[in-house]
Design an enzyme around this catalytic site. Sequence first.
Site, PDB file in Angstrom:
ATOM      1  N   GLU A 171       0.822  -1.227   0.000  1.00 42.08           N
ATOM      2  CA  GLU A 171       0.000   0.000   0.000  1.00 42.08           C
ATOM      3  C   GLU A 171       0.855   1.277   0.000  1.00 42.08           C
ATOM      4  OE1 GLU A 171      -2.710  -0.635   3.339  1.00 42.08           O
ATOM      5  OE2 GLU A 171      -4.062  -1.732   2.038  1.00 42.08           O
ATOM      6  N   GLU A 363      -5.342  -8.199  -1.181  1.00 37.04           N
ATOM      7  CA  GLU A 363      -6.025  -8.173   0.117  1.00 37.04           C
ATOM      8  C   GLU A 363      -7.490  -7.856  -0.107  1.00 37.04           C
ATOM      9  OE1 GLU A 363      -4.491  -5.581   3.204  1.00 37.04           O
ATOM     10  OE2 GLU A 363      -2.432  -6.056   2.654  1.00 37.04           O
TER      11      GLU A 363
END
Length: 473
Positions: A171, A363
């Site tokens: 991220e 995810e």
Amino acid sequence: MSKFPENFLWGGATAANQLEGAYNEDGKGLSVQDVLPKGLLGPITDEPTPENLKLNGIDHYHRYEEDIKLFAEMGFKVYRMSIAWTRIFPTGEEKEPNELGLAFYDKVFDTCKKYGIEPLVTLSHYEPPLNLSKKYGSWLDRKMIGFFAKYAEVVMNRFKNKVTYWITFNEINVTVFSPLLGAGILEPKESLTMSQRYQAAHHQLVASGLVTKMAKEINPDFKVGCMVASQPRYAMTCHPDDILYAMEQQQETTFFVHVHATGEYPYYTKRLFKEENVEIDITDEDRDYLSHTVDYISFSYYNSRTMAKDPSPYETAAGNVYRGLKNPYLSYSDWNYPIDPQGLRYMLNFYYERYQLPLFVAENGMGCYDEPIKNTDGTLTIEDDYRIKFYNDHILEIEKAIEDGVDVFGYTAWGCIDLISAASAQVEKRYGMIYVDLNPDGSGSLERTPKKSFYWYKKLIETNGDSLQSNET
Ligand code: BG6
């Protein structure tokens, strides 16, 4: 007939700092995560203590064999995990790596291999060495590129015959919004200018490009991807102000995908930097490293975000790092996060339309309170139909995206085993298909119990998606 490609990589995802525990064993140094006992919500501690729940993880360091065996029972084809940088370079500055740290991951990868599971490895999942954060301000300093490249070179060389799929940073876009989580910068966010935040992100982008280049030199068969926290931005109304606002907000994330996918900053950088008052230092060498583009795009998807230029009339919704407004068409999780399966199909199309690179859903999941039922023989039963519904509905949307023509090659459910939450360090916010007997006060046997969703996912993988239940009425 299954719509998923025959070799689709089904599996689960974790991060070292959220499950390994053993924060000071076998020569491991402290990472930034080791001094965040309450995640983003609490203070940064000076000295970690063993009572600190986050440090204990779920003891995967000692139970990795049992855990990977359970993943194999579910039929995992892939296991997305991360290497703790501080197991390899405890302070980040050593000349030689810590052999015991490398040996641990040898054992993990060998266990994966034994069960035919492909590891997909994140090099940096929110945990730079604490020493580098204290001494240099972490990614604010250009020196981090060299420290990170050295660590990456060591692990890529060591595991070049055991790992094929890599992710450079988890991220990466989070750095601008949360410099502590995304880049291990200990200084309070409020005291950092936007230029500093983007400079730190730029250093990470350069490091990502440099490591992508290096990876191909180490093993031309390596597949390197980027990873971006992704939420489609929906406009709250059809007022053009809201539409444009949502578009600009979306660009702040796509920016990071764009650099990785094309090797250049996007056309809107100038406007974005002007608006945010950003000036950063970009050298010719930086541009050269950035030009090494990724083989695939991976992203996390938890929810969509709804936005309005003037948000004041609206209620807000929650989210683990980012928040939006309450979308009246969606339902909400125990933590008040929007539940929006269709947003995943939207995101897959959004990236594929722009970059035509293979996509990997790294995810996706929902943190919930589970209520285990104690059976007469002392075992536990966890009837998590809500989690099954969440996964079923999201994976259906991936199937639709595949029918749309998007090239998606894998899916890893976040926190396939209960672990410690990143944002709030809560264990009661459970994501797993495997229950871990661990309580918020740190008590519990740490025993693992498959939940109902475990058997549901096993069947889904066995049938390559054919067992999905349509949710159309
Ligand atoms: C992602 C992170 O943002 O969200 C994970 O990559 C994290 O590390 C996951 O655990 C879920 O968020 P949280 O805060 O509920 O654990």
